[in-house]
Design a protein around this motif. Structure first.
Motif, PDB file in Angstrom:
ATOM      1  N   TYR B  11      -3.703  -4.987  -3.315  1.00  0.00           N
ATOM      2  CA  TYR B  11      -4.536  -6.192  -3.244  1.00  0.00           C
ATOM      3  C   TYR B  11      -5.081  -6.415  -4.645  1.00  0.00           C
ATOM      4  O   TYR B  11      -5.937  -5.647  -5.101  1.00  0.00           O
ATOM      5  N   VAL B  16      -2.706  -0.052  -2.725  1.00  0.00           N
ATOM      6  CA  VAL B  16      -3.065   0.400  -1.387  1.00  0.00           C
ATOM      7  C   VAL B  16      -1.959   1.252  -0.774  1.00  0.00           C
ATOM      8  O   VAL B  16      -2.227   2.246  -0.107  1.00  0.00           O
ATOM      9  N   ASN B  36      -8.839   5.011   9.493  1.00  0.00           N
ATOM     10  CA  ASN B  36      -9.334   3.751   8.950  1.00  0.00           C
ATOM     11  C   ASN B  36      -8.972   3.533   7.493  1.00  0.00           C
ATOM     12  O   ASN B  36      -9.224   4.405   6.671  1.00  0.00           O
ATOM     13  N   GLY B  37      -8.410   2.382   7.188  1.00  0.00           N
ATOM     14  CA  GLY B  37      -8.166   2.055   5.789  1.00  0.00           C
ATOM     15  C   GLY B  37      -7.003   2.792   5.166  1.00  0.00           C
ATOM     16  O   GLY B  37      -6.836   2.773   3.947  1.00  0.00           O
ATOM     17  N   ALA B  38      -6.169   3.442   5.983  1.00  0.00           N
ATOM     18  CA  ALA B  38      -5.039   4.188   5.433  1.00  0.00           C
ATOM     19  C   ALA B  38      -3.975   3.261   4.856  1.00  0.00           C
ATOM     20  O   ALA B  38      -3.224   3.648   3.956  1.00  0.00           O
ATOM     21  N   GLY B  39      -3.897   2.043   5.366  1.00  0.00           N
ATOM     22  CA  GLY B  39      -2.905   1.085   4.875  1.00  0.00           C
ATOM     23  C   GLY B  39      -1.884   0.674   5.926  1.00  0.00           C
ATOM     24  O   GLY B  39      -0.868   0.070   5.597  1.00  0.00           O
ATOM     25  N   THR B  41      -2.098  -1.581   8.393  1.00  0.00           N
ATOM     26  CA  THR B  41      -1.993  -3.038   8.503  1.00  0.00           C
ATOM     27  C   THR B  41      -1.272  -3.615   7.289  1.00  0.00           C
ATOM     28  O   THR B  41      -0.419  -4.500   7.409  1.00  0.00           O
ATOM     29  N   THR B  42      -1.607  -3.079   6.127  1.00  0.00           N
ATOM     30  CA  THR B  42      -0.970  -3.556   4.899  1.00  0.00           C
ATOM     31  C   THR B  42       0.542  -3.358   4.969  1.00  0.00           C
ATOM     32  O   THR B  42       1.322  -4.230   4.566  1.00  0.00           O
ATOM     33  N   GLU B  83      -3.139  -7.564  13.689  1.00  0.00           N
ATOM     34  CA  GLU B  83      -4.458  -6.999  13.946  1.00  0.00           C
ATOM     35  C   GLU B  83      -5.466  -8.139  14.128  1.00  0.00           C
ATOM     36  O   GLU B  83      -5.416  -9.137  13.416  1.00  0.00           O
ATOM     37  N   GLU B 159      -2.404  -2.458  16.308  1.00  0.00           N
ATOM     38  CA  GLU B 159      -3.574  -2.117  17.127  1.00  0.00           C
ATOM     39  C   GLU B 159      -3.699  -3.003  18.359  1.00  0.00           C
ATOM     40  O   GLU B 159      -4.713  -3.669  18.556  1.00  0.00           O
ATOM     41  N   GLN B 191      -4.824   3.263  15.981  1.00  0.00           N
ATOM     42  CA  GLN B 191      -5.816   4.261  15.553  1.00  0.00           C
ATOM     43  C   GLN B 191      -5.927   5.349  16.605  1.00  0.00           C
ATOM     44  O   GLN B 191      -6.213   6.492  16.305  1.00  0.00           O
TER      45      GLN B 191
HETATM   46  N1  LIG Z   1      -7.725  -8.404   1.912  1.00  0.00           N
HETATM   47  C1  LIG Z   1      -7.977  -7.240   1.284  1.00  0.00           C
HETATM   48  N2  LIG Z   1      -8.419  -7.242   0.002  1.00  0.00           N
HETATM   49  C2  LIG Z   1      -8.678  -6.075  -0.623  1.00  0.00           C
HETATM   50  N3  LIG Z   1      -8.527  -4.873  -0.088  1.00  0.00           N
HETATM   51  C3  LIG Z   1      -8.092  -4.808   1.179  1.00  0.00           C
HETATM   52  C4  LIG Z   1      -7.788  -5.980   1.926  1.00  0.00           C
HETATM   53  N4  LIG Z   1      -7.374  -5.618   3.148  1.00  0.00           N
HETATM   54  C5  LIG Z   1      -7.414  -4.270   3.162  1.00  0.00           C
HETATM   55  N5  LIG Z   1      -7.837  -3.785   1.990  1.00  0.00           N
HETATM   56  C6  LIG Z   1      -7.984  -2.357   1.648  1.00  0.00           C
HETATM   57  O1  LIG Z   1      -6.709  -1.779   1.733  1.00  0.00           O
HETATM   58  C7  LIG Z   1      -6.804  -0.504   2.335  1.00  0.00           C
HETATM   59  C8  LIG Z   1      -5.865  -0.429   3.524  1.00  0.00           C
HETATM   60  O2  LIG Z   1      -6.295  -1.363   4.487  1.00  0.00           O
HETATM   61  P1  LIG Z   1      -5.513  -1.602   5.832  1.00  0.00           P
HETATM   62  O3  LIG Z   1      -6.198  -2.703   6.546  1.00  0.00           O
HETATM   63  O4  LIG Z   1      -4.079  -1.770   5.555  1.00  0.00           O
HETATM   64  O5  LIG Z   1      -5.760  -0.233   6.579  1.00  0.00           O
HETATM   65  P2  LIG Z   1      -5.513   0.156   8.078  1.00  0.00           P
HETATM   66  O6  LIG Z   1      -4.816   1.464   8.065  1.00  0.00           O
HETATM   67  O7  LIG Z   1      -4.868  -0.943   8.822  1.00  0.00           O
HETATM   68  O8  LIG Z   1      -6.994   0.360   8.594  1.00  0.00           O
HETATM   69  P3  LIG Z   1      -7.617   0.103  10.040  1.00  0.00           P
HETATM   70  O9  LIG Z   1      -7.288   1.296  10.853  1.00  0.00           O
HETATM   71  O10 LIG Z   1      -9.094   0.009   9.766  1.00  0.00           O
HETATM   72  O11 LIG Z   1      -7.049  -1.144  10.564  1.00  0.00           O
HETATM   73  C9  LIG Z   1      -8.258  -0.285   2.683  1.00  0.00           C
HETATM   74  O12 LIG Z   1      -8.827   0.521   1.686  1.00  0.00           O
HETATM   75  C10 LIG Z   1      -8.858  -1.654   2.649  1.00  0.00           C
HETATM   76  O13 LIG Z   1     -10.192  -1.579   2.200  1.00  0.00           O
END
Ligand SMILES: Nc1ncnc2c1ncn2[C@@H]1O[C@H](COP(=O)(O)OP(=O)(O)OP(=O)(O)O)[C@@H](O)[C@H]1O
Ligand SMILES: [Mg+2]
Lengths: 290, 233
Positions: B11, B16, B36-39, B41-42, B83, B159, B191
């Motif tokens: 991002y 990420v 949480n925040g592992a990536g 969704t990304t 999500e 999720e 999760q």
């Molecule tokens: N739009 C964004 N802009 C900047 N950083 C982001 C953005 N979306 C996510 N992040 C960061 O990227 C990292 C991965 O986020 P992501 O949403 O992919 O995690 P996740 O595994 O899906 O988490 P969760 O279980 O909470 O859904 C996190 O550190 C988050 O803070």
């Protein structure tokens, strides 16, 4: 009573035009969050284009058709060259871009056309039709009738076709729109093209009544913007009601009070709305987004 | 069917995902778990093409797709239930479903609509009302059903059980299993790792943007390190 009717007719006529311009604002705002202040210039391109093409010897319908196409081309270029490259810019920056585009279009129009006022012949004669002691111009019926046809066509497009639904879906949630396979770039271009066409058609319809000039777009943009705000930015029905309200307020204000401040009515309406119902009559997007 | 190789994504300047690799074979459920925040969704967003990648490759049915626009990937057969549901709020439930089939306007559309309603009967009941007036659980069903309307070869689920009552979670996970049994390929992000691995064939564990474990779902479930770190057992 006759005077009241007379003012009502003229208010509805200009109101219909403002409503069309407001609808153009709405369509683009919904699809892209952009408030397009070049919207009024599409009205000018429609009117001026028809005047000059007709003067060059084309029949009126053909001239109008080509002028509307020219406006659509301008709308698509505006999207492609000015809005698309600035994707992700702040709303204020995007507004600046559309204002810049508007100034540019006026500059080009000054060169391509001229700086004089122009008119078109009324489509079906100019003998006033008597109605309840007042009179109405046949061209006014064209304006109001044309506006109604456009409203219905736009409504059917948005509510009854998959492409129209895709426009609404893109407005509602752009990420989800991409995830279901909608090419949102094409949808945005479509919104600009259709808005330009609506504006240009309004310009063709109204030019026999109001005259046109290269810079007439500014006034239409302000009135149309006011109408969209009064109705609630982003709300199609609000745009229509807002446009007609402002048209009526202008006509009655000019008739019963003074015509000196006719163009101030729109600003008064914006101020009142911002003050008392910041989301507009129909509760559109909040003003913070503006 | 899907091969992700050395994929990185960021991002802005914040990286990420760091060279993540994963494969999904035809007809399996692959669970992607991680805190949480592992990536997670990304990664799904990058596969769908709504998030740019900074390195690596994505192959779908053997063809490179990492530079294709998102809408073309849907056309190839990759659909996602994102999500947070992301339904088209002002549009009716049925319009949401029809838009799910935006790239798949074929003779099977009416049948898929009927299947979606058979899978989630509440959606048929509420088909004429705006999606935003559905409950959270109903919106989740709508998001899944909308993705299915594209008749995807690969279904990405992010999720699907988030914030739902336990009974609904079971209903949704059962639906995922029955989709697999009918031949669909599914990449499931959760999760709730133990619930996801319980229905999956294989699993991957993502931790701060890196793949740290992978294997058969059963062996991940039995792995003591996994049980301590991710399964809360
Ligand atoms: N739009 C964004 N802009 C900047 N950083 C982001 C953005 N979306 C996510 N992040 C960061 O990227 C990292 C991965 O986020 P992501 O949403 O992919 O995690 P996740 O595994 O899906 O988490 P969760 O279980 O909470 O859904 C996190 O550190 C988050 O803070
Ligand atoms: Mg996530």
């Amino acid at each position: 009573m006759a005077e009241f009717l007379q003012l009502l007719f003229s208010g509805l006529t200009v109101g219909a035009v403002y409503a069309l311009v407001a609808l153009g604002f709405t369509l683009i705002y919904n699809a892209s969050d952009v408030i397009n202040f070049a919207q009024g210039d599409f009205v000018m391109i429609g009117g001026m284009g028809t005047v000059f093409l007709a003067a060059a010897g084309l029949s009126l319908p053909l001239a109008a058709f080509i002028a509307i196409l020219a406006a659509v081309a301008a709308g698509l270029l505006l999207h492609r060259l000015a809005i698309e490259p600035a994707r992700g810019a702040s709303p204020v920056a995007l507004i600046m871009i559309t204002i810049g585009a508007s100034i540019f279009i006026k500059g080009v129009a000054q060169i391509v056309f001229d700086k004089q006022f122009h008119s078109l012949p009324a489509f079906t004669g100019s003998d006033p039709i008597a109605l309840g002691g007042a009179t109405i111009l046949p061209q006014s019926l064209w304006v109001v009738g044309g506006a109604i046809v456009l409203f219905i066509a736009l409504y059917l497009f948005l509510e009854r076709t998959l492409l129209g639904k895709a426009v609404l879906a893109t407005a509602a949630n752009r990420l989800a729109a991409r995830l279901v396979g909608i090419n949102v770039k094409v949808i945005l271009a479509l919104a600009f093209g259709v808005s330009a066409a609506i504006g240009a058609i309004a310009g063709v319809l109204v030019t026999p009544i109001t005259l046109t000039r290269y810079d007439i777009g500014t006034l239409f943009a302000l009135k149309g913007f006011a109408a969209a705000m009064v109705g609630g930015m982003g709300h199609p029905l609000g745009a229509v009601v807002g446009g007609i309200l402002i048209g009526l307020m202008e006509a009655f204000g000019a008739g019963y009070i003074s015509s000196t401040y006719k163009d101030g009515v729109a600003f008064l309406a914006i101020l009142l709305v911002l003050f008392f119902m910041p989301r507009g009559l129909f509760g559109g997007g909040s003003v913070e987004r503006v | 069917m899907l091969t992700v190789e050395g994929l990185s994504s960021a991002y802005g300047r914040i990286a990420v995902l760091h060279e993540v690799s994963l494969t999904v074979a035809q007809g399996e459920i692959v669970a992607l778990v991680g805190s949480n925040g592992a990536g997670k969704t990304t990664l799904l967003r990058t596969i769908s093409g709504v998030q740019p990648l900074t390195g690596g490759r994505i192959l779908f049915d053997g063809a490179r797709i990492e530079h294709m626009p998102a809408h073309a990937r849907v056309g190839l057969g990759i659909a996602q239930s994102p999500e947070g549901r992301q339904v088209f709020g002002p549009l009716s439930v049925e319009d949401n479903l029809r838009l799910g089939a935006f790239r798949r306007q074929d003779a099977g559309l009416a049948e898929r609509l009927a299947q979606a309603y058979a899978m989630f009967p509440i959606l048929r009941e509420k088909r004429a009302i705006p999606a935003m007036s559905l409950s959270g659980g109903q919106q989740q069903m709508l998001a899944i059903a909308r993705a299915l309307m594209a008749a995807p070869k690969l279904l990405l689920l992010d999720e699907p059980s988030l914030g739902l009552a336990p009974l609904l979670v079971d209903q949704i996970l059962n639906a995922v299993v029955s989709l697999r049994d009918r031949g669909m390929t599914i990449l499931l992000v959760e999760q709730n790792a133990s619930a996801a691995l319980a229905i999956a064939d294989r699993g991957y564990v993502l931790e701060t943007g890196r793949m740290v474990h992978q294997g058969a779902a059963q062996s991940l479930l039995a792995d003591p390190r996994m049980r301590a770190a991710y399964l809360g057992l």
